[in-house]
Design an enzyme around this catalytic site. Structure first.
Site, short mmCIF file in Angstrom:
data_model
loop_
_atom_site.label_atom_id
_atom_site.label_comp_id
_atom_site.label_asym_id
_atom_site.label_seq_id
_atom_site.Cartn_x
_atom_site.Cartn_y
_atom_site.Cartn_z
N CYS A 1 -2.66 -3.50 17.51
CA CYS A 1 -2.66 -4.60 16.53
C CYS A 1 -1.57 -5.61 16.87
CB CYS A 1 -2.44 -4.03 15.12
SG CYS A 1 -2.20 -5.30 13.85
N CYS B 1 0.94 -6.14 14.03
CA CYS B 1 1.89 -5.03 13.94
C CYS B 1 3.02 -5.21 14.95
CB CYS B 1 1.18 -3.71 14.19
SG CYS B 1 -0.16 -3.35 13.03
#
Length: 431
Positions: free
Chosen positions: A53, A56
């Site tokens: 991600c 993230c």
């Protein structure tokens, strides 16, 4: 009892054992499935992530700073790799990355604000204590004013209908705002107190009262409950906040006109000089006229024009000004060139909106909804293509290829059968 405590201690130790993240040795704890056994032990601030991600990865350095800031508190900061520990992700119903939760005993609270260190720490500080914190010293009010630009305060004896509703509202809005209670003697040193009990909001060096009188005691409690909840939701936002996709839905719940100054930030959160000048001009106008527009308009600015494009369903050049009606989803755009806008022109524009003489666009009609869905889908596809054209081609090319083969086989089956019949030789019967 001793064995149970020993077991919890072992589980807690195992859950907290993990590698530190970041080159500077952050305090972020790597959690595993064992976290489910110790989640009720203390208070936790946890990021649920996936290694692939991009959002993230962008949050990692901020998360490390949050963990460092909270290291000497009773709040443990950790993270969970949801691709490895799926049981934890399922237990907390994680369906997007990153998901940020503050966990206090059996309760968990999702964070949906801006992912900055200060906002994340404010979120934790609000939730780590009781819904309404007691102020017992006059000097504490000065500290609160310097640390918190916005907070709500109850003044008076902590009993009766207003106190009950204020406390209930604090339980609901605790993730978003600070709530305090103090005596009349302490409050009078900092605020102009006319009636008691009272509920007020301190907001950027000004304070506003909730309109309450003893007459509420003779009205349905539900009416006071609705009025106070609506007032808190309207007042919990700054005068000129940064509006993002994460908080715009909460701001729209105020049902006010949302006035947005649209500029474009680069990857370093920098703004071009002429756009910065435009935003500063709007902000100065807002603060000078906040008492005039306080009850009808909520102001803000956006650093990502995509959000304004979604509202206008069109590409807007930056800088720009757009006003969204939270009740009808209609929007207004000034006729003047944004770079030529003056404070006087903005005032005339906002007054025309309030008087319902300004031209409105958009709305909630079925054709507009269809067009908005098509516009969002087109933009999403374009962003995917610009970000990763190869992946986009694979995601959409393979299904379209299979669909084409299926349609070809269905539509051309009869033609192929007919060709085969024509190719067969004809045998005539000889007598």
């Amino acid at each position: 009892m001793f064995l149970y405590q020993l077991k919890c201690l072992v589980f807690l130790t195992l859950a907290l054992l993990g590698a530190s993240t970041g080159a500077d040795g952050s305090r972020v704890l790597e959690l595993s499935d064992r976290f489910l056994d110790v989640r009720n032990e203390g208070q936790w601030f946890v990021m649920f992530y996936a290694p692939w991600c991009g959002h993230c990865k962008k949050l990692e350095p901020v998360w490390a700073h949050v963990a460092q800031a909270l290291f000497n508190t009773n709040i443990r900061v950790g993270r969970v790799d949801c691709t490895r520990f799926t049981a934890v992700a399922q237990a907390f119903k994680v369906n997007a990355y990153p998901t940020i939760l503050f966990i206090k005993g059996p309760y968990d609270y999702a964070y949906n604000g801006d992912r900055t260190k200060d906002e994340l720490i404010h979120f934790v500080n609000r939730l780590s204590g009781p819904p309404v914190q007691q102020v017992t010293r006059a000097a504490s009010i000065d500290i609160l004013k310097s640390n918190n630009p916005i907070f709500f305060t109850y003044v008076g004896k902590q009993d009766g209908l207003l106190w009950d509703v204020f406390y209930s509202a604090a339980e609901v809005y605790q993730p978003h705002s600070y709530f305090y209670a103090t005596s009349v003697e302490i409050a009078k040193r900092h605020f102009d107190i006319d009636t008691v009990p009272a509920a007020l909001v301190y907001k950027e060096r000004s304070h506003y009262y909730f309109q309450y009188s003893d007459n509420f005691e003779f009205i349905e409690p539900a009416h006071l409950n609705e009025s106070l909840f609506r007032w808190i939701n309207e007042e919990r936002f700054p005068t000129f906040p940064k509006v993002t996709r994460g908080n715009i839905h909460h701001i729209l719940q105020t049902k006010k006109y949302l006035v947005l100054a649209v500029v474009e930030e680069n990857k370093l959160s920098e703004i071009a000089a002429h756009e910065q000048e435009f935003r500063d001009m709007v902000e100065i106008f807002v603060h000078k006229n906040k008492h005039k527009y306080h009850g009808r308009f909520q102001f803000g600015w956006v650093g990502t024009p995509d959000l304004a494009h979604s509202i206008a369903m069109d590409k807007l050049a930056t800088p720009h000004l757009i006003v969204l009606n939270a009740s009808t989803n209609e929007h207004h755009i000034p006729e003047d060139d944004p770079l030529q806008l003056t404070p006087e022109a903005i005032e005339l524009f906002l007054d025309s909106i309030h008087n319902q003489t300004a031209q409105a666009f958009g709305g909630n009609s079925i054709p507009v909804r269809i067009y908005r869905a098509w516009f969002e889908a087109k933009n999403s596809l374009y962003e995917m293509w610009m970000g990763n054209p190869v992946l986009t081609s694979v995601l959409f090319g393979l299904p379209l290829g299979f669909l084409s083969l299926i349609l070809y086989s269905i539509c051309c089956a009869d033609i192929l059968d007919a060709d085969e019949e024509e190719d067969e030789p004809k045998h005539e019967k000889k007598e």
